[in-house]
Design a protein around this motif. Structure first.
Motif, PDB file in Angstrom:
ATOM      1  N   GLU A  66       0.824  -1.209   0.000  1.00  0.00           N
ATOM      2  CA  GLU A  66       0.000   0.000   0.000  1.00  0.00           C
ATOM      3  C   GLU A  66       0.856   1.256   0.000  1.00  0.00           C
ATOM      4  O   GLU A  66       0.523   2.256  -0.667  1.00  0.00           O
ATOM      5  CB  GLU A  66      -0.934   0.000   1.219  1.00  0.00           C
ATOM      6  N   ILE A 118       2.210   2.232  -3.477  1.00  0.00           N
ATOM      7  CA  ILE A 118       1.177   2.891  -4.278  1.00  0.00           C
ATOM      8  C   ILE A 118       1.020   4.348  -3.829  1.00  0.00           C
ATOM      9  O   ILE A 118       0.897   5.257  -4.653  1.00  0.00           O
ATOM     10  CB  ILE A 118      -0.168   2.136  -4.152  1.00  0.00           C
ATOM     11  N   SER A 119       1.054   4.559  -2.531  1.00  0.00           N
ATOM     12  CA  SER A 119       0.891   5.916  -2.003  1.00  0.00           C
ATOM     13  C   SER A 119       2.045   6.811  -2.414  1.00  0.00           C
ATOM     14  O   SER A 119       1.848   7.933  -2.905  1.00  0.00           O
ATOM     15  CB  SER A 119       0.776   5.869  -0.471  1.00  0.00           C
ATOM     16  N   ASP A 132       4.047   6.447  -4.852  1.00  0.00           N
ATOM     17  CA  ASP A 132       4.157   6.560  -6.306  1.00  0.00           C
ATOM     18  C   ASP A 132       3.086   7.468  -6.911  1.00  0.00           C
ATOM     19  O   ASP A 132       3.006   7.586  -8.133  1.00  0.00           O
ATOM     20  CB  ASP A 132       4.075   5.176  -6.957  1.00  0.00           C
ATOM     21  N   GLY A 133       2.263   8.091  -6.074  1.00  0.00           N
ATOM     22  CA  GLY A 133       1.312   9.047  -6.632  1.00  0.00           C
ATOM     23  C   GLY A 133       0.014   9.210  -5.889  1.00  0.00           C
ATOM     24  O   GLY A 133      -0.654  10.229  -6.034  1.00  0.00           O
ATOM     25  N   ARG A 134      -0.391   8.214  -5.115  1.00  0.00           N
ATOM     26  CA  ARG A 134      -1.690   8.306  -4.449  1.00  0.00           C
ATOM     27  C   ARG A 134      -1.736   9.438  -3.430  1.00  0.00           C
ATOM     28  O   ARG A 134      -2.779  10.055  -3.216  1.00  0.00           O
ATOM     29  CB  ARG A 134      -2.029   6.969  -3.777  1.00  0.00           C
ATOM     30  N   LEU A 135      -0.602   9.740  -2.807  1.00  0.00           N
ATOM     31  CA  LEU A 135      -0.606  10.774  -1.772  1.00  0.00           C
ATOM     32  C   LEU A 135      -0.739  12.176  -2.347  1.00  0.00           C
ATOM     33  O   LEU A 135      -1.332  13.057  -1.723  1.00  0.00           O
ATOM     34  CB  LEU A 135       0.686  10.695  -0.951  1.00  0.00           C
TER      35      LEU A 135
END
Length: 236
Positions: free
Chosen positions: A104, A107-108, A110-113
């Protein structure tokens, strides 16, 4: 000779029970002693830091359990105590939690944040690698109980769950620190995997993962400055 040690009463839900007050007469501490205790506590808590590099050395399990007992004295909405603390010592389970959390986190990061959040994190030196999950000898995973189920299967809502569990976690961190242990709050998002890995019931929602242990010999922390009293206190 019989054991006369008092056994504490077992908690049961008090939903709908009548108000039954009991006397409360704590000993009043003299002002000079109160000032001395407050100063010692302030000094001790000033040394609390979030640690991300842990020694693998074992910690006294009873110290962690006593800290959890302290946390469970926190005030809660309608005294519903909507928390569960899961102490995870098994290395394989900690590995599974780390793998899911890092998935998780990648993913964060790499762009989710989003850039604004990443910019806020940059001074802390964090990334998607969560070695503390397996380096620390224990994890305390805190769950919120969103509701409880009566004997007849009826669901009863808990109130002020976020606030109640947040206070309990703060007290847990304080108790661990004052007992000589280090910890950090980790909140991978989403956290549904924690309920699955730890086989928790449907009424529980993961709130935080707290690695617990001693700082590694080469531990470093960000060079941060806390707000001063005049920055956090306003008197009216």
């Amino acid at each position: 000779m019989s054991d006369t040690t008092a056994v504490p009463p077992q908690w049961t839900p008090i939903h709908g029970a009548p108000y039954q007050p009991v006397p409360y007469r704590p000993e009043r501490i003299a002002a000079d002693e109160s000032l001395a205790r407050a100063a010692r506590l302030r000094q001790a808590m000033a040394g609390r830091r979030t640690v991300r590099r842990f020694s693998s050395d074992p910690v006294p399990e009873q110290v962690v359990k006593d800290a959890i007992v302290c946390a469970a004295t926190a005030p809660s909405g309608a005294h519903q105590q909507p928390w569960t603390f899961v102490l995870v010592k098994d290395p394989d389970v900690r590995r599974r939690i780390r793998e899911a959390a890092e998935h998780e986190e990648r993913i964060s990061y790499d762009g989710r944040l989003g850039e604004e959040w990443l910019a806020a994190l940059r001074p802390l030196g964090t990334d998607a690698v969560k070695a503390h999950m397996t380096d620390a000898p224990a994890l305390v995973v805190v769950f919120q109980q969103r509701y409880w189920v009566g004997e007849d299967g009826t669901r009863h809502k808990h109130y002020y769950v976020d606030e109640s569990v947040g206070i309990a976690v703060g007290m847990l961190l304080s108790a661990l620190h004052l007992s000589g242990l280090a910890a950090l709050i980790h909140t991978p998002s989403p956290m549904r995997f924690l309920r699955e890995v730890l086989d928790r019931p449907a009424n529980e929602k993961a709130f935080a993962v707290i690695p617990v242990g001693y700082p590694a010999d080469d531990c470093q922390v960000p060079g941060l400055v806390r707000k001063s009293l005049d920055q956090v206190l306003k008197e009216v």
